[in-house]
Design an enzyme around this catalytic site. Structure first.
Site, mmCIF file in Angstrom:
data_model
loop_
_atom_site.group_PDB
_atom_site.id
_atom_site.type_symbol
_atom_site.label_atom_id
_atom_site.label_comp_id
_atom_site.label_asym_id
_atom_site.label_seq_id
_atom_site.Cartn_x
_atom_site.Cartn_y
_atom_site.Cartn_z
ATOM 1 N N CYS A 251 49.052 -54.826 -40.237
ATOM 2 C CA CYS A 251 48.026 -54.794 -39.185
ATOM 3 C C CYS A 251 46.629 -54.093 -39.636
ATOM 4 C CB CYS A 251 48.322 -54.610 -37.889
ATOM 5 S SG CYS A 251 49.438 -56.577 -37.254
ATOM 6 N N HIS B 172 42.847 -51.689 -35.073
ATOM 7 C CA HIS B 172 44.668 -51.090 -35.121
ATOM 8 C C HIS B 172 44.346 -49.670 -35.554
ATOM 9 C CE1 HIS B 172 49.328 -52.345 -34.982
ATOM 10 N NE2 HIS B 172 49.054 -51.163 -34.421
#
Length: 475
Positions: free
Chosen positions: A85, A141
């Site tokens: 991610c 992220h």
């Protein structure tokens, strides 16, 4: 004086005509000179929704993804810059590849990367160009650049249902089952509501609106109705090859440590179909939320002046290569979804078979929106493929990762196959035309020597690879 008045009257008619052609209407919000952008991201969604039986032969329910694909160009061979991610999202949002930034994995000290410290995010580029920037849900992220957003609502995980884990193999986030919350109370649903409200507000300048779902990231907790869409008797599990890791070098096998044990547990408990059901149910839920946002755009006055981008940050394993989730350099973890609709440019319902990267998104948006892009950007503008999906194209599908080595790992995917190089030079090569599941490592097969050498030369050398950033230590 009469002549001057006549000229002014003629000028006013010309301007009024131009305004009508440009989409202006009196008493309504004026159209903007630059196109708007709706930027949609799904987490951990692999390429199963593409409907390619070589990837997955079972039923996937994602009508809104299909609808978007039919309205623009669907890049069927799109690949992430990193199969995890944080580095994936940081790479495509900053325009800096992991092999340059050193950001190869989650939980690293991103602030230690000078290339990232000097980078301008996609949102930052649009804000500098006068756009209103708004973010809802999971977009970035770990490299968040909060000052680049006029409005920012981050993502939150939904609480686990009472009694979790709900499965015999459940541990941590590796679990699935019906959630106890009403659908409208789930965080992805609420963030979709916020994105819809943003689309419906009156805009006096172009906008860049991003909406990201946390689902289908594990755990797979969604309403029961989504599980019921996939009766267990109809579930098709992905094909698994016995001893699939036998020809994989040690550093490749090490990537599956821990996750292999979970795969073994799922298979031993006879829960593979149930797990696949959970994943498909969560894809269907995420598709429903993305569809609500797309519906809001289509119902708005901005439909014909808004570029739509939809992507997934990386792929996902469900037992293939004896692995679960992501963080490998094989097809399951690296293959992503990417669809784009550019009004007035993209043909409808066209698929591009060219091998592209999520790194290509940033330069593409800069070019089609006419905004000033940083000069360091990795990737190439996809505009030629948006106009002609079959245009000539050299693969940009390079993916990076780190593991048990002081050097980063890298893979490239193109028409010739997949080449992987680990940190100390250990290698793999797969002839994907004949072996789409990547079951046979052909690195020592002399028949592929020329192809392998071509692919070796197509990726940065070991010495060019940035040193992986240090791990961030939690206090």
């Amino acid at each position: 004086m009469k002549c001057v008045k006549a000229n002014l009257f003629l000028c006013s008619l010309v301007v009024a005509g131009w305004q009508l052609l440009a989409g202006y209407s009196y008493g309504a919000e004026p159209a903007t000179a630059k196109p708007n952008v709706l930027f949609l991201v799904a987490d951990d969604m692999n390429s199963w929704p593409l409907g390619d039986a070589k990837r997955y032969a079972g039923k996937v329910i994602a009508p809104n993804l299909e609808r978007l694909a039919q309205s623009g160009v669907n890049f069927t061979q799109a690949y992430t810059a990193a199969p995890v991610c944080s580095p994936s999202r940081t790479a495509f949002f900053a325009g800096v590849s992991p092999w340059k930034s050193g950001h190869y994995h989650n939980a690293l000290k991103v602030a230690d990367s000078k290339p990232l410290d000097d980078a301008l995010s996609i949102a930052g580029m649009f804000k500098k160009a006068g756009y209103r920037t708004a973010s809802f849900g999971k977009i970035t992220h770990g490299w968040d650049q909060r000052g680049d957003w006029d409005v920012r609502v981050g993502h939150k995980r939904d609480p686990a249902p009472p009694g979790a884990p709900l499965t015999a193999v459940g541990r941590g986030e590796q679990d699935w089952g019906p959630i106890h919350l009403p659908e409208e109370k789930m965080n992805d649903s609420k963030n979709a509501d916020a994105a819809i409200a943003e689309l419906e507000r009156k805009h006096d300048r172009p906008f860049f609106i991003a909406y990201g779902t946390f689902n289908p990231h594990m755990p797979w907790y969604v309403p029961q109705k989504y599980f019921e869409m996939f009766p267990l008797s109809e579930i098709v599990t992905p094909e698994l090859e016995k001893d699939d890791l036998s020809d994989v070098p040690p550093l490749g096998k090490a990537l599956t440590d821990g996750k292999s044990r979970f795969v073994d547990s799922v298979l031993e408990h006879g829960l593979h179909k149930e797990a696949v059901q959970g994943y498909l149910a969560t894809i269907a839920y995420a598709d429903a939320q993305l569809g609500r946002v797309l519906d809001a755009l289509d119902a708005s006055p901005h439909k014909d002046t808004t570029i739509v981008v939809l992507l997934t940050d990386h792929g996902f394993h469900l037992g293939e290569k004896n692995h679960w989730q992501k963080a490998t350099l094989w097809e399951e973890a690296t293959h992503s979804l990417l669809m784009m609709r550019v009004p007035g440019t993209t043909p409808q319902g066209q698929a591009s078979p060219r091998f592209v990267s999520l790194q290509d998104i940033y330069p593409t948006l800069a070019e089609v929106c006419g905004t000033e892009a940083p000069d360091y950007l990795d990737g190439k503008s996809l505009l030629p493929l948006l106009k002609d999906p079959n245009a000539s194209w050299e693969s940009t599908a390079v993916t990076c990762l780190s593991g048990n080595s002081p050097r980063g790992y890298i893979t490239i995917r193109n028409e010739l196959g997949r080449y992987i190089r680990y940190g100390d030079g250990q290698e793999e090569f797969y002839d994907t035309a004949r072996d789409p599941h990547e079951w046979t490592n052909e690195i020592d097969n002399p028949s592929f020597a020329r192809t392998i050498e071509t692919l070796r030369n197509a990726v940065p050398s070991l010495t060019e690879m940035a040193t992986p950033l240090p791990h961030a230590r939690k206090k």
